[in-house]
Design an enzyme around this catalytic site. Structure first.
Site, PDB file in Angstrom:
ATOM      1  N   HIS A  71       0.684  -1.076  -0.065  1.00  0.00           N
ATOM      2  CA  HIS A  71       0.022   0.069  -0.134  1.00  0.00           C
ATOM      3  C   HIS A  71       0.818   1.130   0.188  1.00  0.00           C
ATOM      4  O   HIS A  71       0.406   2.483  -0.488  1.00  0.00           O
ATOM      5  CB  HIS A  71      -0.937  -0.077   1.116  1.00  0.00           C
ATOM      6  N   ARG A 182      -9.852   4.892   0.193  1.00  0.00           N
ATOM      7  CA  ARG A 182      -9.222   3.880   1.138  1.00  0.00           C
ATOM      8  C   ARG A 182      -9.335   4.250   2.506  1.00  0.00           C
ATOM      9  O   ARG A 182      -8.529   5.300   3.040  1.00  0.00           O
ATOM     10  CB  ARG A 182      -7.907   3.421   0.877  1.00  0.00           C
ATOM     11  N   ARG A 218     -15.115   3.299   0.670  1.00  0.00           N
ATOM     12  CA  ARG A 218     -14.964   1.920   0.966  1.00  0.00           C
ATOM     13  C   ARG A 218     -14.689   1.554   2.421  1.00  0.00           C
ATOM     14  O   ARG A 218     -14.235   2.436   3.167  1.00  0.00           O
ATOM     15  CB  ARG A 218     -13.623   1.316   0.177  1.00  0.00           C
ATOM     16  N   GLU A 303     -12.464  -8.919  -5.369  1.00  0.00           N
ATOM     17  CA  GLU A 303     -11.031  -9.145  -5.266  1.00  0.00           C
ATOM     18  C   GLU A 303     -10.813 -10.512  -4.769  1.00  0.00           C
ATOM     19  O   GLU A 303      -9.452 -10.714  -4.393  1.00  0.00           O
ATOM     20  CB  GLU A 303     -10.482  -8.119  -4.530  1.00  0.00           C
ATOM     21  N   ASN A 326      -5.448  -5.594  -7.196  1.00  0.00           N
ATOM     22  CA  ASN A 326      -4.376  -6.010  -6.754  1.00  0.00           C
ATOM     23  C   ASN A 326      -4.530  -7.267  -5.872  1.00  0.00           C
ATOM     24  O   ASN A 326      -3.676  -8.062  -5.926  1.00  0.00           O
ATOM     25  CB  ASN A 326      -4.151  -4.961  -5.581  1.00  0.00           C
ATOM     26  N   ASP A 327      -5.506  -7.469  -5.044  1.00  0.00           N
ATOM     27  CA  ASP A 327      -5.717  -8.496  -4.187  1.00  0.00           C
ATOM     28  C   ASP A 327      -5.889  -9.785  -5.294  1.00  0.00           C
ATOM     29  O   ASP A 327      -5.536 -11.055  -5.055  1.00  0.00           O
ATOM     30  CB  ASP A 327      -6.665  -8.410  -3.169  1.00  0.00           C
ATOM     31  N   ARG A 337       0.991  -9.653  -1.317  1.00  0.00           N
ATOM     32  CA  ARG A 337       1.198  -8.453  -1.878  1.00  0.00           C
ATOM     33  C   ARG A 337       2.563  -7.695  -1.608  1.00  0.00           C
ATOM     34  O   ARG A 337       2.695  -6.747  -2.447  1.00  0.00           O
ATOM     35  CB  ARG A 337       0.196  -7.583  -1.235  1.00  0.00           C
ATOM     36  N   CYS A 373     -10.737  -0.808  -9.814  1.00  0.00           N
ATOM     37  CA  CYS A 373      -9.921   0.290  -9.159  1.00  0.00           C
ATOM     38  C   CYS A 373      -8.661  -0.143  -8.466  1.00  0.00           C
ATOM     39  O   CYS A 373      -8.048   0.365  -8.037  1.00  0.00           O
ATOM     40  CB  CYS A 373     -10.899   0.647  -8.011  1.00  0.00           C
TER      41      CYS A 373
HETATM   42  C1  PEP Z   1      -7.291  -3.956  -4.855  1.00  0.00           C
HETATM   43  O1  PEP Z   1      -7.065  -5.039  -4.172  1.00  0.00           O
HETATM   44  O2  PEP Z   1      -6.985  -4.119  -6.025  1.00  0.00           O
HETATM   45  C2  PEP Z   1      -7.753  -2.761  -4.342  1.00  0.00           C
HETATM   46  C3  PEP Z   1      -7.919  -1.772  -4.944  1.00  0.00           C
HETATM   47  O3  PEP Z   1      -7.589  -2.439  -2.970  1.00  0.00           O
HETATM   48  P1  PEP Z   1      -6.367  -2.460  -2.078  1.00  0.00           P
HETATM   49  O4  PEP Z   1      -5.361  -2.232  -3.000  1.00  0.00           O
HETATM   50  O5  PEP Z   1      -6.661  -1.316  -0.987  1.00  0.00           O
HETATM   51  O6  PEP Z   1      -6.254  -3.777  -1.286  1.00  0.00           O
HETATM   52 MG    MG Z   2      -8.008  -5.149  -2.032  1.00  0.00          MG
END
Ligand code: PEP
Ligand code: MG
Length: 437
Positions: A71, A182, A218, A303, A326-327, A337, A373
């Protein structure tokens, strides 16, 4: 005074660390930033620090831990601040105050740069951060005309934020609104569930900038690398929030109050079951009744691989889907991650694309909106594939916006569809291995 000059030179560092530790233990305010511009160097960069320092001279960041999908790296990219993640631990021994250049694109930190190296980043082309990821000028998404692909397909481009600084940046770059707020980032160091007032203090500065615009807020996503101390060693994530009706109600009431003037939508992270959506929907109705607010749309992040492959079952429970690449990518590929090998471009893997395609089709069948996103939306290799799969709503880091808008304006949706078709047929590395063995 220490006799050894090297150790004596460390004294200032030790005092700085001691002051920070004492301030932390006392729950007091974080140490003020140094004057002028500076590079933040930490074993683990806290994304909340990046936000706090964004408009206070932060010129770059270096973290020993994490990778491009941590993050901190995501927030740094969104702010247009060059960041080096997964740096050699030796960087922690560099004394404070030494001149340095961080190049996030090349993955370099140059300590005590030569005059020529300095001139290269502060010369007529401007500082390196302006030329780094997201710093490039491009076609603005701003203005009244909607953003369109080269063949006229309308695309909505929003930004991902966790602070007012990012929101200002995104709106100035032409974002139509915020596609992902976020809310957990300001609270990753929290010692208890945030109260309604805590949420208001974090939300008001952001949502007051979004009057009349989309604001997708969110709910707290205390998962992965965002687990606060008070949840350490305990169940975290959505399950933790849903097990605390008071914490959930406090956040929902704060969101409804702070977001009154916006085109508000509430989004649930890491959804694994339809029951979770039903629970949040009931809590949202109760909160809206309590504060006298209209009921906003309630959407969900897709996700988790199991949720993506069962997306059609979630259509009746959700007003929209937002795909978190991302997840999703991390889970499908089995890469943490924080693993330095994780990066947004890996969403081009056919196994991930197949799930994205399934979600887009499920959204169309259910008549609900769908967006992406995750950071893959701002990746030059993945963006055309997403357009090709039918995605027409994207939310990206604010500093990435001008470049992404330019790529969209150059894209041809039929060519993208053909590209996506071929990418879906491509052999995933794992399958290739099975074939040759
Ligand atoms: C994701 O997982 O793609 C996402 C947008 O959420 P975060 O990156 O905050 O986990
Ligand atoms: Mg995520």
């Amino acid at each position: 005074m220490l006799a050894n000059p090297d150790l004596a030179a460390r004294a200032a560092d030790v005092r700085q660390v001691a002051a920070a530790v004492l301030a932390h233990l006392a729950g007091g305010p974080a140490a003020p930033p140094p004057p002028g511009s500076f590079i933040l160097v930490r074993r683990e960069v806290d994304p909340a620090d990046l936000i706090r320092l964004a408009e206070a001279g932060l010129a770059g960041a270096v973290s020993v831990g994490g990778g491009a999908s941590s993050h901190a790296a995501i927030i740094a990219r969104g702010l247009g601040v060059p960041m080096l993640a997964g740096a050699d631990p030796g960087v922690l021994t560099v004394p404070a105050g030494r001149p340095a250049i961080v190049d996030g694109t090349a993955g370099h930190l140059i300590v005590d740069p030569s005059p020529a190296e300095l001139a290269a980043v502060t010369g007529p082309a401007g500082p390196r951060r302006a030329a780094g990821p997201g710093g490039r000028a491009g076609v603005s998404a701003a203005g009244s005309a909607p953003l369109r692909t080269a063949d006229g397909q309308e695309v909505t481009l929003l930004c991902n934020v966790a602070s007012a600084a990012e929101t200002r940046l995104g709106l100035a770059a032409g974002a139509a609104g915020v596609g992902l707020l976020r809310t957990e980032i300001p609270f990753v160091g929290a010692r208890a569930w945030p109260s309604q007032d805590d949420h208001r203090r974090a939300l008001d500065p952001v949502l007051s900038l979004l009057a009349g615009r989309s604001a997708v807020v969110r709910l707290l996503d205390f998962s992965g690398d965002k687990i606060p101390p008070f949840l350490a060693g305990r169940p975290a994530g959505l399950a933790a929030l849903l097990s605390q009706p008071r914490a959930l109600g406090d956040q929902l009431r704060a969101v409804l109050r702070s977001g009154r003037e916006t085109r508000l939508a509430v989004m649930v992270p890491m959804v694994a079951s339809v029951d979770e959506m039903a629970l949040v929907r009931a809590a949202l109705a109760e909160a809206a009744g309590a504060v006298g607010a209209d009921l906003p749309e309630l959407g969900m992040m897709v996700e988790l691989a199991a949720t993506a492959s069962a997306a059609s079952a979630f259509g009746p429970a959700s007003d929209f889907f937002s795909i978190g690449t991302n997840d999703l990518t991390s889970q499908v590929l089995g890469l943490d991650r924080a693993d330095p090998r994780m990066r947004p471009a890996l969403a081009a893997d056919p196994r991930v694309l197949a799930l994205v395609s399934q979600v887009v089709q499920a959204a169309a069948a259910a008549g609900v909106g769908v967006s992406v996103c995750g950071d893959a939306a701002a990746d030059p290799a993945v963006l055309p594939l997403l357009i090709g799969l039918g995605v027409r709503r994207l939310s990206v880091g604010p500093a990435r916006l001008p470049q992404v808008a330019e790529w969209i304006a150059q894209a041809d949706s039929s060519a993208c569809a053909a590209l996506a078709g071929r990418a879906l047929q491509a052999v995933a590395p794992e399958q290739a291995h099975l074939r040759v063995s």
